[in-house]
Design a protein around this motif. Structure first.
Motif, PDB file in Angstrom:
ATOM      1  N   GLU A 139       9.067  37.057 -48.592  1.00 21.28           N
ATOM      2  CA  GLU A 139       8.539  37.462 -49.893  1.00 21.28           C
ATOM      3  C   GLU A 139       8.639  38.976 -50.071  1.00 21.28           C
ATOM      4  O   GLU A 139       8.998  39.470 -51.143  1.00 21.28           O
ATOM      5  CB  GLU A 139       7.077  37.012 -50.051  1.00 21.28           C
ATOM      6  CG  GLU A 139       6.884  35.506 -50.124  1.00 21.28           C
ATOM      7  CD  GLU A 139       6.880  34.844 -48.746  1.00 21.28           C
ATOM      8  OE1 GLU A 139       6.597  35.528 -47.727  1.00 21.28           O
ATOM      9  OE2 GLU A 139       7.186  33.645 -48.685  1.00 21.28           O
ATOM     10  N   GLU A 140       8.315  39.727 -49.009  1.00 22.45           N
ATOM     11  CA  GLU A 140       8.414  41.180 -49.081  1.00 22.45           C
ATOM     12  C   GLU A 140       9.877  41.612 -49.273  1.00 22.45           C
ATOM     13  O   GLU A 140      10.164  42.522 -50.041  1.00 22.45           O
ATOM     14  CB  GLU A 140       7.857  41.818 -47.813  1.00 22.45           C
ATOM     15  CG  GLU A 140       6.359  41.676 -47.667  1.00 22.45           C
ATOM     16  CD  GLU A 140       5.870  42.115 -46.297  1.00 22.45           C
ATOM     17  OE1 GLU A 140       4.682  42.428 -46.195  1.00 22.45           O
ATOM     18  OE2 GLU A 140       6.676  42.143 -45.351  1.00 22.45           O
ATOM     19  N   PHE A 141      10.781  40.939 -48.589  1.00 19.83           N
ATOM     20  CA  PHE A 141      12.199  41.260 -48.734  1.00 19.83           C
ATOM     21  C   PHE A 141      12.671  41.003 -50.158  1.00 19.83           C
ATOM     22  O   PHE A 141      13.361  41.831 -50.756  1.00 19.83           O
ATOM     23  CB  PHE A 141      13.030  40.444 -47.740  1.00 19.83           C
ATOM     24  CG  PHE A 141      14.502  40.627 -47.918  1.00 19.83           C
ATOM     25  CD1 PHE A 141      15.137  41.779 -47.489  1.00 19.83           C
ATOM     26  CD2 PHE A 141      15.262  39.646 -48.534  1.00 19.83           C
ATOM     27  CE1 PHE A 141      16.494  41.947 -47.668  1.00 19.83           C
ATOM     28  CE2 PHE A 141      16.619  39.812 -48.715  1.00 19.83           C
ATOM     29  CZ  PHE A 141      17.244  40.966 -48.279  1.00 19.83           C
ATOM     30  N   ILE A 142      12.297  39.870 -50.754  1.00 19.66           N
ATOM     31  CA  ILE A 142      12.693  39.529 -52.122  1.00 19.66           C
ATOM     32  C   ILE A 142      12.120  40.546 -53.104  1.00 19.66           C
ATOM     33  O   ILE A 142      12.803  40.992 -54.029  1.00 19.66           O
ATOM     34  CB  ILE A 142      12.270  38.091 -52.472  1.00 19.66           C
ATOM     35  CG1 ILE A 142      13.107  37.102 -51.656  1.00 19.66           C
ATOM     36  CG2 ILE A 142      12.420  37.810 -53.952  1.00 19.66           C
ATOM     37  CD1 ILE A 142      12.644  35.665 -51.740  1.00 19.66           C
ATOM     38  N   ALA A 143      10.858  40.955 -52.885  1.00 23.83           N
ATOM     39  CA  ALA A 143      10.238  41.947 -53.758  1.00 23.83           C
ATOM     40  C   ALA A 143      10.954  43.295 -53.645  1.00 23.83           C
ATOM     41  O   ALA A 143      11.210  43.965 -54.650  1.00 23.83           O
ATOM     42  CB  ALA A 143       8.762  42.100 -53.410  1.00 23.83           C
ATOM     43  N   ARG A 144      11.310  43.707 -52.412  1.00 19.44           N
ATOM     44  CA  ARG A 144      12.017  44.962 -52.206  1.00 19.44           C
ATOM     45  C   ARG A 144      13.406  44.928 -52.853  1.00 19.44           C
ATOM     46  O   ARG A 144      13.845  45.894 -53.462  1.00 19.44           O
ATOM     47  CB  ARG A 144      12.134  45.223 -50.696  1.00 19.44           C
ATOM     48  CG  ARG A 144      11.989  46.665 -50.344  1.00 19.44           C
ATOM     49  CD  ARG A 144      11.923  46.989 -48.863  1.00 19.44           C
ATOM     50  NE  ARG A 144      12.864  46.279 -48.036  1.00 19.44           N
ATOM     51  CZ  ARG A 144      12.513  45.497 -47.011  1.00 19.44           C
ATOM     52  NH1 ARG A 144      11.246  45.340 -46.710  1.00 19.44           N
ATOM     53  NH2 ARG A 144      13.422  44.894 -46.297  1.00 19.44           N
ATOM     54  N   LYS A 170      12.975  45.178 -56.659  1.00 19.22           N
ATOM     55  CA  LYS A 170      12.626  46.543 -57.045  1.00 19.22           C
ATOM     56  C   LYS A 170      13.871  47.438 -57.021  1.00 19.22           C
ATOM     57  O   LYS A 170      14.064  48.263 -57.909  1.00 19.22           O
ATOM     58  CB  LYS A 170      11.560  47.098 -56.099  1.00 19.22           C
ATOM     59  CG  LYS A 170      11.085  48.478 -56.457  1.00 19.22           C
ATOM     60  CD  LYS A 170      10.036  48.947 -55.474  1.00 19.22           C
ATOM     61  CE  LYS A 170       9.667  50.391 -55.764  1.00 19.22           C
ATOM     62  NZ  LYS A 170       8.786  50.920 -54.722  1.00 19.22           N
ATOM     63  N   ALA A 171      14.727  47.249 -56.029  1.00 20.99           N
ATOM     64  CA  ALA A 171      15.952  48.054 -55.929  1.00 20.99           C
ATOM     65  C   ALA A 171      16.929  47.705 -57.039  1.00 20.99           C
ATOM     66  O   ALA A 171      17.710  48.550 -57.468  1.00 20.99           O
ATOM     67  CB  ALA A 171      16.610  47.845 -54.572  1.00 20.99           C
ATOM     68  N   ALA A 172      16.890  46.483 -57.532  1.00 19.48           N
ATOM     69  CA  ALA A 172      17.833  46.043 -58.567  1.00 19.48           C
ATOM     70  C   ALA A 172      17.305  46.249 -59.975  1.00 19.48           C
ATOM     71  O   ALA A 172      17.951  45.824 -60.933  1.00 19.48           O
ATOM     72  CB  ALA A 172      18.161  44.571 -58.358  1.00 19.48           C
ATOM     73  N   MET A 173      16.149  46.902 -60.136  1.00 18.54           N
ATOM     74  CA  MET A 173      15.568  47.125 -61.457  1.00 18.54           C
ATOM     75  C   MET A 173      16.554  47.820 -62.374  1.00 18.54           C
ATOM     76  O   MET A 173      17.152  48.829 -62.014  1.00 18.54           O
ATOM     77  CB  MET A 173      14.318  47.997 -61.347  1.00 18.54           C
ATOM     78  CG  MET A 173      13.133  47.263 -60.856  1.00 18.54           C
ATOM     79  SD  MET A 173      12.494  46.287 -62.180  1.00 18.54           S
ATOM     80  CE  MET A 173      10.806  46.286 -61.762  1.00 18.54           C
ATOM     81  N   GLY A 174      16.732  47.259 -63.559  1.00 16.06           N
ATOM     82  CA  GLY A 174      17.598  47.867 -64.554  1.00 16.06           C
ATOM     83  C   GLY A 174      19.072  47.544 -64.391  1.00 16.06           C
ATOM     84  O   GLY A 174      19.869  47.841 -65.263  1.00 16.06           O
ATOM     85  N   ARG A 175      19.451  46.971 -63.284  1.00 19.26           N
ATOM     86  CA  ARG A 175      20.863  46.612 -63.091  1.00 19.26           C
ATOM     87  C   ARG A 175      21.055  45.152 -63.455  1.00 19.26           C
ATOM     88  O   ARG A 175      20.182  44.322 -63.183  1.00 19.26           O
ATOM     89  CB  ARG A 175      21.268  46.805 -61.635  1.00 19.26           C
ATOM     90  CG  ARG A 175      21.483  48.257 -61.301  1.00 19.26           C
ATOM     91  CD  ARG A 175      22.170  48.380 -59.968  1.00 19.26           C
ATOM     92  NE  ARG A 175      21.321  49.188 -59.106  1.00 19.26           N
ATOM     93  CZ  ARG A 175      21.213  49.051 -57.816  1.00 19.26           C
ATOM     94  NH1 ARG A 175      21.878  48.141 -57.190  1.00 19.26           N
ATOM     95  NH2 ARG A 175      20.424  49.833 -57.124  1.00 19.26           N
ATOM     96  N   PRO A 176      22.191  44.821 -64.054  1.00 20.09           N
ATOM     97  CA  PRO A 176      22.430  43.413 -64.379  1.00 20.09           C
ATOM     98  C   PRO A 176      22.640  42.586 -63.103  1.00 20.09           C
ATOM     99  O   PRO A 176      23.108  43.100 -62.089  1.00 20.09           O
ATOM    100  CB  PRO A 176      23.707  43.435 -65.219  1.00 20.09           C
ATOM    101  CG  PRO A 176      24.385  44.708 -64.849  1.00 20.09           C
ATOM    102  CD  PRO A 176      23.287  45.666 -64.473  1.00 20.09           C
TER     103      PRO A 176
END
Length: 179
Positions: A49-54, A57-63
């Motif tokens: 779950e932490e990995f998916i959240a991280r 977060k890193a992919a925010m704004g990217r398609p």
């Protein structure tokens, strides 16, 4: 001679200093080299779950990445070969190695061979009654010189499947450019 003595005396003077540094600087591998306060090796492992959240977060704004449809490659073994089959046995000859195929033998050239792949020479021995070979030159292989028209007429009279060989092995023959 004096130079050799000076070098020997100098090395004796420096040798204790070098050994003292080597003792102070300890290196190696193994558990004894890990500092005592390093912690457990699994202390940094995150949950799924932490990995998916991280990752989110890193992919925010990217398609989101789009999945591409698979493309068929024109460089596979079957795409670059001519399959010749008789019964359950077949060979894969290089594309362009069939110099002549009579109409009655065209069904033996298949697109998807099935059965047992045979060695070229064994297949030739077993099927000598309908396959023959023609030794080509390097210039004919590269397309610099064409195969003589009388030779091609001879192939038609024999009514056999003719495969191009160079030094005993099957080879592709490039057709020369027609003016």
């Amino acid at each position: 001679m004096k130079a050799n003595l000076l070098i020997a005396a100098g090395s004796l003077f420096l040798l204790p200093a070098l050994t003292a540094q080597e003792v102070a600087r300890k290196s190696g591998i193994g558990l004894e080299m890990i500092p005592q306060d390093a912690g457990a090796p699994i202390a940094d492992i995150s949950s799924e779950e932490e990995f998916i959240a991280r990752r989110a977060k890193a992919a925010m704004g990217r398609p989101a990445p789009q999945r591409l449809a698979p493309r068929s490659s024109a460089f596979g073994l079957l795409e670059m070969s001519t399959a010749i089959q008789k019964g359950p046995e077949f060979i894969l000859a290089p594309k362009g190695s069939v110099l002549f195929c009579p109409a009655e033998l065209e069904e033996r050239i298949v697109s998807k061979p099935q059965g047992i792949h045979m060695d070229w020479l064994e297949f030739l021995r077993a099927n000598r009654n309908w396959i023959t070979t023609f030794q080509v030159t390097e210039d004919q292989v590269t397309g610099k010189t064409p195969i003589a028209p009388e030779t091609l007429e001879h192939f038609q009279k024999n009514n056999l499947l003719v495969l191009a060989t160079l030094n005993g092995g099957l080879v592709t023959v490039i057709k020369p450019n027609q003016p």
